[in-house]
Design a protein around this motif. Structure first.
Motif, PDB file in Angstrom:
ATOM      1  N   ASP A  37       0.835  -1.203   0.000  1.00  0.00           N
ATOM      2  CA  ASP A  37       0.000   0.000   0.000  1.00  0.00           C
ATOM      3  C   ASP A  37       0.868   1.250   0.000  1.00  0.00           C
ATOM      4  OD1 ASP A  37       1.101  -0.008   2.503  1.00  0.00           O
ATOM      5  OD2 ASP A  37      -0.794   0.234   3.585  1.00  0.00           O
ATOM      6  N   GLY A  38       2.152   1.068  -0.200  1.00  0.00           N
ATOM      7  CA  GLY A  38       3.093   2.175  -0.187  1.00  0.00           C
ATOM      8  C   GLY A  38       3.883   2.244   1.089  1.00  0.00           C
ATOM      9  N   THR A  39       3.348   1.580   2.125  1.00  0.00           N
ATOM     10  CA  THR A  39       4.047   1.562   3.412  1.00  0.00           C
ATOM     11  C   THR A  39       4.298   0.124   3.849  1.00  0.00           C
ATOM     12  OG1 THR A  39       2.995   3.621   4.061  1.00  0.00           O
ATOM     13  CG2 THR A  39       3.962   2.292   5.831  1.00  0.00           C
ATOM     14  N   LYS A  40       3.216  -0.617   3.915  1.00  0.00           N
ATOM     15  CA  LYS A  40       3.340  -2.010   4.277  1.00  0.00           C
ATOM     16  C   LYS A  40       3.532  -2.852   3.022  1.00  0.00           C
ATOM     17  CE  LYS A  40       0.238  -1.396   8.240  1.00  0.00           C
ATOM     18  NZ  LYS A  40      -1.043  -1.823   8.826  1.00  0.00           N
ATOM     19  N   VAL A  41       4.331  -3.950   3.140  1.00  0.00           N
ATOM     20  CA  VAL A  41       4.626  -4.823   2.012  1.00  0.00           C
ATOM     21  C   VAL A  41       4.425  -6.274   2.458  1.00  0.00           C
ATOM     22  CG1 VAL A  41       6.317  -5.600   0.327  1.00  0.00           C
ATOM     23  CG2 VAL A  41       6.322  -3.211   1.097  1.00  0.00           C
ATOM     24  N   ILE A  42       3.705  -7.040   1.614  1.00  0.00           N
ATOM     25  CA  ILE A  42       3.697  -8.485   1.791  1.00  0.00           C
ATOM     26  C   ILE A  42       4.284  -9.099   0.534  1.00  0.00           C
ATOM     27  CG2 ILE A  42       1.720  -8.505   3.349  1.00  0.00           C
ATOM     28  CD1 ILE A  42       0.024  -9.415   0.988  1.00  0.00           C
ATOM     29  N   SER A  43       4.925 -10.256   0.670  1.00  0.00           N
ATOM     30  CA  SER A  43       5.558 -10.858  -0.495  1.00  0.00           C
ATOM     31  C   SER A  43       5.737 -12.349  -0.300  1.00  0.00           C
ATOM     32  CB  SER A  43       6.924 -10.218  -0.781  1.00  0.00           C
ATOM     33  OG  SER A  43       7.859 -10.566   0.231  1.00  0.00           O
ATOM     34  N   LEU A  44       5.873 -13.045  -1.422  1.00  0.00           N
ATOM     35  CA  LEU A  44       6.303 -14.436  -1.477  1.00  0.00           C
ATOM     36  C   LEU A  44       7.386 -14.529  -2.532  1.00  0.00           C
ATOM     37  CD1 LEU A  44       3.120 -16.697  -1.254  1.00  0.00           C
ATOM     38  CD2 LEU A  44       4.942 -16.462   0.435  1.00  0.00           C
ATOM     39  N   PRO A  45       8.538 -15.106  -2.241  1.00  0.00           N
ATOM     40  CA  PRO A  45       8.932 -15.524  -0.884  1.00  0.00           C
ATOM     41  C   PRO A  45       9.077 -14.329   0.042  1.00  0.00           C
ATOM     42  CG  PRO A  45      10.797 -15.590  -2.363  1.00  0.00           C
ATOM     43  CD  PRO A  45       9.612 -15.289  -3.222  1.00  0.00           C
ATOM     44  N   VAL A  46       9.079 -14.589   1.369  1.00  0.00           N
ATOM     45  CA  VAL A  46       9.109 -13.499   2.352  1.00  0.00           C
ATOM     46  C   VAL A  46      10.416 -12.735   2.246  1.00  0.00           C
ATOM     47  CG1 VAL A  46       9.011 -12.902   4.796  1.00  0.00           C
ATOM     48  CG2 VAL A  46       7.605 -14.772   3.879  1.00  0.00           C
ATOM     49  N   ALA A  47      10.310 -11.413   2.138  1.00  0.00           N
ATOM     50  CA  ALA A  47      11.499 -10.561   2.081  1.00  0.00           C
ATOM     51  C   ALA A  47      11.223  -9.326   2.929  1.00  0.00           C
ATOM     52  CB  ALA A  47      11.806 -10.167   0.648  1.00  0.00           C
ATOM     53  N   ALA A  48      12.123  -9.000   3.865  1.00  0.00           N
ATOM     54  CA  ALA A  48      11.929  -7.846   4.746  1.00  0.00           C
ATOM     55  C   ALA A  48      11.708  -6.586   3.904  1.00  0.00           C
ATOM     56  CB  ALA A  48      13.168  -7.675   5.644  1.00  0.00           C
ATOM     57  N   PRO A  49      10.798  -5.709   4.287  1.00  0.00           N
ATOM     58  CA  PRO A  49      10.011  -5.779   5.536  1.00  0.00           C
ATOM     59  C   PRO A  49       8.666  -6.462   5.341  1.00  0.00           C
ATOM     60  CG  PRO A  49       9.688  -3.653   4.530  1.00  0.00           C
ATOM     61  CD  PRO A  49      10.594  -4.412   3.622  1.00  0.00           C
ATOM     62  N   ALA A  50       8.563  -7.408   4.481  1.00  0.00           N
ATOM     63  CA  ALA A  50       7.288  -8.081   4.231  1.00  0.00           C
ATOM     64  C   ALA A  50       6.842  -8.836   5.473  1.00  0.00           C
ATOM     65  CB  ALA A  50       7.429  -9.039   3.079  1.00  0.00           C
ATOM     66  N   THR A  51       5.541  -9.075   5.531  1.00  0.00           N
ATOM     67  CA  THR A  51       4.978  -9.776   6.691  1.00  0.00           C
ATOM     68  C   THR A  51       4.588 -11.201   6.371  1.00  0.00           C
ATOM     69  OG1 THR A  51       2.786  -8.975   6.128  1.00  0.00           O
ATOM     70  CG2 THR A  51       4.092  -7.628   7.643  1.00  0.00           C
ATOM     71  N   GLY A  52       4.867 -11.667   5.155  1.00  0.00           N
ATOM     72  CA  GLY A  52       4.545 -13.035   4.820  1.00  0.00           C
ATOM     73  C   GLY A  52       3.420 -13.098   3.806  1.00  0.00           C
ATOM     74  N   SER A  53       2.768 -14.257   3.785  1.00  0.00           N
ATOM     75  CA  SER A  53       1.746 -14.457   2.763  1.00  0.00           C
ATOM     76  C   SER A  53       0.424 -13.801   3.106  1.00  0.00           C
ATOM     77  CB  SER A  53       1.522 -15.958   2.540  1.00  0.00           C
ATOM     78  OG  SER A  53       1.036 -16.549   3.733  1.00  0.00           O
ATOM     79  N   ILE A  54       0.207 -13.479   4.370  1.00  0.00           N
ATOM     80  CA  ILE A  54      -1.046 -12.831   4.770  1.00  0.00           C
ATOM     81  C   ILE A  54      -0.715 -11.523   5.467  1.00  0.00           C
ATOM     82  CG2 ILE A  54      -3.153 -13.003   6.151  1.00  0.00           C
ATOM     83  CD1 ILE A  54      -2.990 -16.011   5.863  1.00  0.00           C
ATOM     84  N   GLY A  55      -1.337 -10.450   5.037  1.00  0.00           N
ATOM     85  CA  GLY A  55      -1.130  -9.161   5.688  1.00  0.00           C
ATOM     86  C   GLY A  55      -2.466  -8.576   6.124  1.00  0.00           C
ATOM     87  N   TYR A  56      -2.503  -7.901   7.229  1.00  0.00           N
ATOM     88  CA  TYR A  56      -3.736  -7.308   7.727  1.00  0.00           C
ATOM     89  C   TYR A  56      -3.576  -5.792   7.784  1.00  0.00           C
ATOM     90  CZ  TYR A  56      -7.640  -6.169  10.801  1.00  0.00           C
ATOM     91  OH  TYR A  56      -8.782  -5.625  11.328  1.00  0.00           O
ATOM     92  N   TYR A  57      -4.503  -5.109   7.097  1.00  0.00           N
ATOM     93  CA  TYR A  57      -4.459  -3.654   7.072  1.00  0.00           C
ATOM     94  C   TYR A  57      -5.740  -3.131   7.719  1.00  0.00           C
ATOM     95  CZ  TYR A  57      -0.733  -4.186   3.631  1.00  0.00           C
ATOM     96  OH  TYR A  57       0.423  -4.520   2.998  1.00  0.00           O
ATOM     97  N   LYS A  58      -5.624  -2.211   8.612  1.00  0.00           N
ATOM     98  CA  LYS A  58      -6.796  -1.542   9.159  1.00  0.00           C
ATOM     99  C   LYS A  58      -6.715  -0.084   8.771  1.00  0.00           C
ATOM    100  CE  LYS A  58      -9.438  -0.637  13.353  1.00  0.00           C
ATOM    101  NZ  LYS A  58      -9.550  -0.854  14.820  1.00  0.00           N
ATOM    102  N   ALA A  59      -7.669   0.300   7.943  1.00  0.00           N
ATOM    103  CA  ALA A  59      -7.652   1.671   7.455  1.00  0.00           C
ATOM    104  C   ALA A  59      -8.635   2.510   8.264  1.00  0.00           C
ATOM    105  CB  ALA A  59      -8.047   1.714   5.990  1.00  0.00           C
ATOM    106  N   GLU A  60      -8.145   3.517   8.927  1.00  0.00           N
ATOM    107  CA  GLU A  60      -9.000   4.442   9.657  1.00  0.00           C
ATOM    108  C   GLU A  60      -9.097   5.711   8.839  1.00  0.00           C
ATOM    109  OE1 GLU A  60      -7.239   4.806  13.488  1.00  0.00           O
ATOM    110  OE2 GLU A  60      -7.821   2.797  14.118  1.00  0.00           O
TER     111      GLU A  60
END
Length: 969
Positions: A37-60
């Motif tokens: 989303d421009g800040t958080k990154v998820i990826s496969l294979p996992v690469a920092a700063p990715a959080t893995g195959s599942i990412g949770y975003y809470k948009a306020e």
């Protein structure tokens, strides 16, 4: 208290924003890549700063109601699908996807991205088929293969995959590189290289010529007296490199004196003692493995047989001794059914039997009883008395049960056909071909023979044209030579007493006259079709029943031999399909009859009864003839040509009478069919007869009219009166040949005649003193492929053409550097003429569809109105057809720039000069520049040059900067 009230008020104002708060869950479902989303990154294979195959975003989202994500596949991957809230969405094109757009949002959102791995294709760019080929197969990094092999491409490969590229060199070649990797191999050695699919979208191989020498040896006499000199001749030794040397020897060597003739392939031997001797020659060539050949001699002190046989037809005896029937008896061929064809005694014994199933795969056989004192069978190779009765030339008889017929219940074959095919099987008594035992072309059943896996040992694979694939049927192949089975010359029509053919599974054999012919245009390149069918999907050249059947089914097509395949040439029914007028050139039967006596030739007398179905009442067959040996030759043993004499009555007019040609000896045979069937005077005759050209079919020059052009007989030249004056110069010279007192001379026309000897450094010893121009160039060194090649260059061309610019011409490069380069400006000029024809007159040209010229202004119908709807006068309409006649004539004779360089240029110049504005005004230069200013460049300096295409059209006068007809080449 007031402070508390203010705080509460503030919170209440903020409540609507909190009420609109929403969440989005992003996930990578498969493959490799990233989502951000421009800040958080998820990826496969996992690469920092990715959080893995599942990412949770809470948009306020206090202000906005959406969230944008960027989807990026990893290298070697692409986006397979994007699922938003359980439903697929279309590809965004830029990799961005906006979630939750709209207001209000009162539920959670989800984004699932699926990546897929990109699959690659590795294509095979096949090298020159004369050198070799490559085969591809998927493999791992160690070269362990899986999947199917292909000579085209391997698809569905992962980016981490590999392909095994295997190079198979053809005869006389060795591997040089494979897929860009140096991989030098030995002659004939198969070489493989493993390459990554990701960096090799297209692969090929290169090959080097491997020096090869194949010895041949014949003797002047097989039976001689003591002290008598016997000539040992290795002159038919074949090598693809120069510098062959010969070493002769004899065994036993005691009392033998061998005297080599320096600088030649011959030697003479004398023998002091009577007995049997084996003489040998070892041929050596630079870089090639030595090769040897042997012959057997019987030296007698006194021999009553020598009284008659010693000097009787020594040439014939030599051919037999050095021929295919004189090969040594192979191991294992001296027993059972093999004896009947591989030994003289075996065949004689078999021929005396009766009631034998001779057409069977393994016929009954009586053991040979001739034995020596030790009980060993007395066997000799196939000699004269295997085929002939002793002391006469009468052929041996065959068992009564061997009665091959070309149709069930049909007429019996000739004695010669029966004799030869009792070993070299073709058909049985029911007319069924004897070969692989498999069905070919869907309907033709084939009986099994002894060598059923070996197509090159089964003569039915090359000597039988399947009636199920004739003209008008689903396929129209000509699968083989149609033997004149009902003639006593059935086999000697093409085979002399040397019996050498040399068609093998490897094509390493030295070419024979028959194999050269089979590769030629006169055979529709039949042998190449057979070879291609054999190697297709058969990289190891395995000999199986299936490959033998596939080879038998392959044949001459409309692409390789339209002159033999296109029509039912033997049709003599007198109906609309009748082709009697074509038979003198498109059939061997018609050719032989015409060449023997052109004056008395009557096509109604052409007998095609050797073709299946052709009878005196049904004069047509689904089989077609090629131009066989006997079409041009009287004798396969001596090579004697048929002799029509000078061709004095062509099919068209020249200067008001039927065109005639000078006597050019052997080349008379060629002129018969390569002179064309119409001329420019065929068109002017229409005007003389009052034709207005408003409803006139196109006059066709016919095909490959090399002689008509070479001797300046058949082009349309009536564009202008030669006496007309343009400017200050008389336009042009007489477009007639020097043989007719005209201005166009030609060295090529004189080749092989007395006129050329002593000119250009040519001497009689060069072997071109007789035979005329056609035989001199196309039959150089006796090559029956009849194509200009290394033989022609080294014997003929090099006497005049030694360099092209700064490049020295050699036997290897002269075609590409010299001959083919000359073709380019010739074809450019034809393209210019066709462009003018289309732009100015609405006429297009289709070389593949008779009558070739079509009216773009009238639904592309055949052109009939040459006035173009009144655009032209009748006189101009004649010239328009004449221009089209020249275009077709030159298109149909693609080597006109060689055969008739000057004449072809002049025809093209005048054709374009008329087409560009209907006037002969030397406007070709301006038209050429306007058409293509790159190909046609004027040089304004006196000593400069122009482009080759510009120079080809005419001689450009650089002083006055105008086109001068007197300077045209």
């Amino acid at each position: 208290m007031l402070r508390k009230v203010g705080l509460v008020s503030t919170l209440l104002l903020a409540l609507p924003a909190f009420a609109h708060a929403w969440t989005v869950t992003a996930k990578i479902g498969s493959g490799q890549g990233s989502v951000t989303d421009g800040t958080k990154v998820i990826s496969l294979p996992v690469a920092a700063p990715a959080t893995g195959s599942i990412g949770y975003y809470k948009a306020e989202n206090v202000i906005g109601n959406s969230q944008t994500f960027t989807v990026t596949p990893a290298a070697g991957y692409s986006v397979s699908s994007v699922i938003v809230n359980g439903a697929p969405v279309a590809n965004s094109g830029d990799g961005t996807y906006t979630i939750g757009s709209g207001s209000p949002i009162d539920n959670s959102q989800s984004l699932v991205v699926y990546f897929k791995q990109n699959l690659l294709t590795v294509a095979a760019s096949q090298p020159d088929t004369t050198m070799g080929r490559i085969v591809l197969q998927a493999c791992d990094s160690t070269g362990k293969t899986f999947g199917t092999r292909s000579m085209v491409s391997i698809a569905g490969l992962k980016s981490t995959g590999y392909v095994k590229v295997t190079a198979y060199p053809n005869a006389n070649y060795k591997v040089a590189t494979v897929a860009g990797v140096t991989a030098a191999g030995l002659q004939g050695e198969v070489v493989s290289v493993v390459v990554p699919a990701s960096s090799n979208p297209s692969v090929t191989a290169t090959f080097d010529l491997a020096p090869v020498v194949k010895a041949a040896l014949s003797v002047s006499k097989s039976v001689a007296n003591m002290g008598e000199a016997v000539k040992l001749d290795a002159g038919k030794t074949a090598a693809n490199v120069a510098g062959v040397t010969y070493a002769f020897s004899a065994l036993p060597a005691t009392g033998v004196v061998i005297t080599p003739v320096a600088g030649t392939a011959t030697a003479y031997a004398t023998f002091a003692t009577a007995g049997n001797y084996t003489v040998k020659v070892v041929a050596s060539a630079p870089g090639a493995a030595n090769n040897e050949a042997v012959a057997v001699l019987d030296i007698a002190a006194t021999n009553s047989c020598l009284t008659c046989h010693n000097n009787r037809n020594a040439d014939l005896v030599a051919r037999v001794q050095g021929g295919g029937h004189a090969y040594a008896i192979a191991s294992g061929h001296d027993t059972n059914s093999c004896q009947r064809c591989h030994t003289t005694e075996g065949y004689q014994n078999f021929a005396k039997q009766s009631g034998v199933d001779f057409g069977g795969y393994n016929p009954v056989f009586t053991t040979i009883t001739n034995v020596d004192a030790a009980g060993n069978k007395i066997l000799t190779t196939v000699g004269c008395y295997a085929c002939h009765n002793n002391h006469d030339s009468v052929l041996q008889s065959t068992p009564a049960s061997w009665d091959p017929k070309y149709s069930a219940g049909g007429a019996s074959a000739s004695n010669q056909f029966k004799l030869c095919t009792s070993c070299h099987n073709v058909v049985n008594a029911s007319g069924t071909p004897i070969a692989s035992g498999s069905t070919v072309s869907g309907t033709a059943t084939v009986q099994k023979t002894q060598h059923y896996k070996d197509w090159y040992r089964n003569i039915a694979s090359t000597h039988y044209d399947l009636p199920t694939t004739g003209v008008g049927l689903t396929t129209t192949y000509v699968e083989g030579y149609n033997i004149r089975w009902n003639k006593e010359s059935a086999c000697t029509d093409c085979h002399g007493h040397d019996f050498n053919v040399e068609t093998g599974a490897s094509q390493l054999e030295a070419p024979s006259i028959q194999t050269q012919w089979a590769k030629s245009g006169h055979a529709g390149k039949l042998l190449q079709q057979k070879w291609d069918a054999f190697v297709a999907n058969n990289a190891t050249l395995s000999r199986t029943q299936a490959t033998a059947a596939a080879t038998m089914a392959a044949g001459v097509t409309g692409t390789t031999g339209a002159a033999w395949e296109h029509y039912n040439w033997d049709d003599s029914t007198g109906t609309a399909s009748d082709r009697k007028g074509c038979q003198k050139c498109h059939t061997s039967t018609g050719s032989a009859n015409y060449l023997d006596n052109p004056v008395a030739y009557n096509p109604a007398n052409n007998d095609f009864s050797h073709l299946v179905g052709w009878t005196s009442t049904n004069k047509k067959s689904n089989q077609n003839e090629l131009l066989y040996c006997w079409g041009c030759h009287k004798s396969a043993d001596t090579g004697e040509l048929r002799n029509p004499g000078a061709i004095t009555t062509a099919d068209y007019k020249f200067k008001g009478v039927n065109a005639s040609y000078p006597d050019v000896q052997a080349s008379n045979v060629c002129i018969t069919c390569h002179g064309g069937q119409a001329s420019g005077e065929t068109i002017t005759a229409l005007t003389a007869a009052g034709n207005t050209f408003t409803n006139q079919s196109f006059v066709n020059s016919h095909y490959m009219a090399a002689a008509g052009l070479m001797y300046v007989k058949n082009g349309y030249t009536n564009f202008i009166d030669p006496a007309t004056v343009i400017g200050t110069s008389t336009y042009g010279k007489s477009l007639t040949s020097d043989a007719d007192g005209g201005a166009l001379t030609s060295t090529h026309r004189k080749l092989g005649t007395a006129a050329i000897i002593g000119d250009h450094g040519i001497t009689a010893e060069m072997g071109i003193a007789a035979g005329g121009p056609c035989a001199t160039c196309h039959y150089a060194n006796g090559n029956h492929e009849l194509e200009i090649g290394a033989d022609a260059f080294t014997k003929v061309c090099v006497n005049c053409h030694t360099a092209e610019g700064t490049t020295t011409l050699t036997a290897d490069n002269f075609k590409t550097v010299f001959v083919e380069e000359q073709s380019v400006p010739f074809q450019d000029a034809l393209s210019l003429a066709l462009a003018k024809l289309s732009a100015n007159y609405g006429i297009t040209y289709n070389q593949a569809a008779y009558p070739y010229f079509y009216d773009a202004r009238n639904n592309n119908s055949a052109v009939k109105d040459w006035t173009r709807g009144g655009q032209l006068t009748a006189a101009q309409a004649e010239k328009l057809m004449g221009a089209c006649f020249n275009i077709n004539l030159l298109k149909r004779e693609p080597a006109a720039y060689v055969h008739a360089r000057t004449y072809a240029r002049r025809l093209l110049y005048d054709t374009i000069d008329f087409l560009d504005d209907t006037n002969i005004n030397m406007s070709v230069g301006a038209s050429a520049v306007a058409y293509d200013a790159v190909k046609y460049v004027k040089d304004t300096t006196a000593g400069g040059t122009t482009t080759e295409s510009f120079k080809y059209l005419a001689g450009y006068n650089r002083t006055s900067l105008v086109w001068n007809a007197l300077e045209r080449p």
